[in-house]
Write a protein that holds these residues in place. Structure first.
Motif, PDB file in Angstrom:
ATOM      1  N   ALA A  15     -36.021   2.555   7.844  1.00 14.83           N
ATOM      2  CA  ALA A  15     -35.103   2.263   9.102  1.00 14.83           C
ATOM      3  C   ALA A  15     -33.729   1.399   8.804  1.00 14.83           C
ATOM      4  O   ALA A  15     -33.478   1.602   9.861  1.00 14.83           O
ATOM      5  CB  ALA A  15     -37.018   1.728   9.521  1.00 14.83           C
ATOM      6  N   PHE A  16     -33.919   0.102   8.159  1.00 12.32           N
ATOM      7  CA  PHE A  16     -33.207  -0.777   8.304  1.00 12.32           C
ATOM      8  C   PHE A  16     -32.064   0.464   7.553  1.00 12.32           C
ATOM      9  O   PHE A  16     -30.726   0.300   7.969  1.00 12.32           O
ATOM     10  CB  PHE A  16     -33.238  -1.259   6.971  1.00 12.32           C
ATOM     11  N   HIS A  76     -31.472   3.700   7.723  1.00 17.62           N
ATOM     12  CA  HIS A  76     -31.118   4.903   9.162  1.00 17.62           C
ATOM     13  C   HIS A  76     -30.304   3.710   9.527  1.00 17.62           C
ATOM     14  O   HIS A  76     -28.852   4.345  10.102  1.00 17.62           O
ATOM     15  CB  HIS A  76     -32.857   5.106   9.510  1.00 17.62           C
ATOM     16  N   LEU A  77     -30.605   2.520  10.315  1.00 16.36           N
ATOM     17  CA  LEU A  77     -30.397   1.659  11.011  1.00 16.36           C
ATOM     18  C   LEU A  77     -28.434   2.139  10.788  1.00 16.36           C
ATOM     19  O   LEU A  77     -27.205   1.960  11.481  1.00 16.36           O
ATOM     20  CB  LEU A  77     -30.520   1.274  12.177  1.00 16.36           C
ATOM     21  N   ALA A  78     -28.031   1.210   9.120  1.00 20.53           N
ATOM     22  CA  ALA A  78     -27.163   0.536   9.341  1.00 20.53           C
ATOM     23  C   ALA A  78     -26.099   1.539   8.977  1.00 20.53           C
ATOM     24  O   ALA A  78     -24.812   2.042   9.605  1.00 20.53           O
ATOM     25  CB  ALA A  78     -27.269   0.430   7.303  1.00 20.53           C
ATOM     26  N   GLN A  79     -26.821   3.131   8.294  1.00 24.49           N
ATOM     27  CA  GLN A  79     -25.681   4.636   8.389  1.00 24.49           C
ATOM     28  C   GLN A  79     -25.505   4.604   9.779  1.00 24.49           C
ATOM     29  O   GLN A  79     -24.217   4.877  10.141  1.00 24.49           O
ATOM     30  CB  GLN A  79     -26.443   5.491   8.072  1.00 24.49           C
ATOM     31  N   LYS A  80     -26.137   5.177  11.212  1.00 22.19           N
ATOM     32  CA  LYS A  80     -26.156   4.812  12.559  1.00 22.19           C
ATOM     33  C   LYS A  80     -24.763   4.238  13.230  1.00 22.19           C
ATOM     34  O   LYS A  80     -24.071   4.434  13.599  1.00 22.19           O
ATOM     35  CB  LYS A  80     -27.125   5.116  13.396  1.00 22.19           C
ATOM     36  N   LEU A  81     -25.271   2.785  12.195  1.00 17.33           N
ATOM     37  CA  LEU A  81     -24.364   1.511  13.475  1.00 17.33           C
ATOM     38  C   LEU A  81     -22.983   2.163  12.521  1.00 17.33           C
ATOM     39  O   LEU A  81     -21.796   1.754  13.148  1.00 17.33           O
ATOM     40  CB  LEU A  81     -24.698   0.409  12.416  1.00 17.33           C
ATOM     41  N   GLU A 107     -21.547   4.718  11.430  1.00 12.73           N
ATOM     42  CA  GLU A 107     -20.457   5.672  11.508  1.00 12.73           C
ATOM     43  C   GLU A 107     -20.475   5.404  13.618  1.00 12.73           C
ATOM     44  O   GLU A 107     -19.229   6.055  13.608  1.00 12.73           O
ATOM     45  CB  GLU A 107     -21.941   7.073  12.309  1.00 12.73           C
ATOM     46  N   HIS A 108     -21.288   4.792  14.178  1.00 11.30           N
ATOM     47  CA  HIS A 108     -20.832   4.510  15.685  1.00 11.30           C
ATOM     48  C   HIS A 108     -19.272   2.952  15.603  1.00 11.30           C
ATOM     49  O   HIS A 108     -18.991   3.784  16.360  1.00 11.30           O
ATOM     50  CB  HIS A 108     -22.103   4.076  15.774  1.00 11.30           C
ATOM     51  N   TRP A 125     -34.209   5.478   0.042  1.00 13.33           N
ATOM     52  CA  TRP A 125     -33.121   5.992   1.069  1.00 13.33           C
ATOM     53  C   TRP A 125     -31.951   6.572   0.873  1.00 13.33           C
ATOM     54  O   TRP A 125     -31.495   7.302   0.931  1.00 13.33           O
ATOM     55  CB  TRP A 125     -33.703   5.365   2.603  1.00 13.33           C
TER      56      TRP A 125
END
Ligand SMILES: [Zn+2]
Length: 245
Positions: free
Chosen positions: A75-76, A78-83, A85-86, A206
């Motif tokens: 999850a860490f 995944h969230l870091a990737q999303k962050l 990207e954002h 991951w």
């Protein structure tokens, strides 16, 4: 030297050892997409191997807490990737765009992963100075290929060898920072250790699956990726089992 100072100095030495992972780049250069692909495959194998070793060690303490940690680690990332990207990826030294993103992700993942090893060093000193020093030496030696994995991602993308060594040491700084509280509060940190080991493993595996492998298959044939990755992975697991035997 007081016990707490000894724990801190021993764990600081483990962190400094990570910088040795950049040393091969003082003698060897990776140029071109094909070599970048091979560097990615090597880094992937080392990280998956380290992750498997952490899962085995955590599972030996508590399978449930290790699996919980692994899910949190995934999850860490995944969230870091999303962050990223954002908010967009900040430049990292000479690195821009996708290169900066990979560098930032691998340094972050390796930094959070070393937290559990810092706890491991501190907790082992709880079992006596001799055990603590043995574990500290084992962690220091195991940090070298992990410094190599970080440098394999940074140097072929244009980072200087000395900067890669610096980032490798930086990624292990949680070891001295967490070893002392883990030594002082062995019971509490001991219960957390399987979660930390699982977290580190989940995050690294991951990161390889979602960041390194998708890029590597555009640089080298899948057979070469699997070949180089498998050899590096098995070598890291065998190496890890030898130094902790
Ligand atoms: Zn490690």
């Amino acid at each position: 030297m007081s016990e707490v100072t000894l724990v801190f100095v021993a764990a600081l030495a483990t962190a400094l050892a990570t910088g040795l992972g950049a040393l091969p780049f003082a003698f060897f250069t990776f140029e071109g997409a094909r070599w970048l692909g091979r560097a990615n495959a090597l880094a992937s194998g080392v990280m998956v191997g380290a992750g498997v070793s952490l899962l085995i060690e955590g599972g030996g303490r508590s399978i449930g807490r290790t699996l919980l940690g692994a899910a949190l680690g995934i999850a860490f990332v995944h969230l870091a990737q999303k962050l990223l990207e954002h908010v967009g990826t900040p430049d990292l030294g000479q690195l821009r765009g996708a290169d900066a993103r990979k560098a930032l992700l691998i340094v972050s993942v390796m930094t959070v992963h070393s937290a559990s090893e810092g706890i491991g060093v501190g907790a082992s000193f709880g079992g006596g100075e001799k055990l603590g020093l043995v574990i500290a030496v084992a962690i220091a030696v195991h940090n070298i290929p992990e410094g190599l994995a970080i440098s394999l991602v940074l140097v072929p993308r244009g980072t200087r060898v000395s900067t890669a060594a610096g980032w490798s040491i930086f990624s292990s700084l949680p070891q001295p920072l967490l070893a002392v509280p883990a030594f002082l509060f062995v019971e509490q940190f001991g219960a957390l250790l399987p979660v930390g080991l699982g977290f580190a493993a989940g995050a690294m595996i991951w990161m390889v699956a979602r960041e390194l492998v998708p890029e590597t298959v555009t640089q080298i044939p899948k057979t070469e990726l699997v070949g180089v990755g498998a050899v590096a992975c098995v070598a890291m697991i065998v190496f890890q089992s030898l130094i902790t035997a």
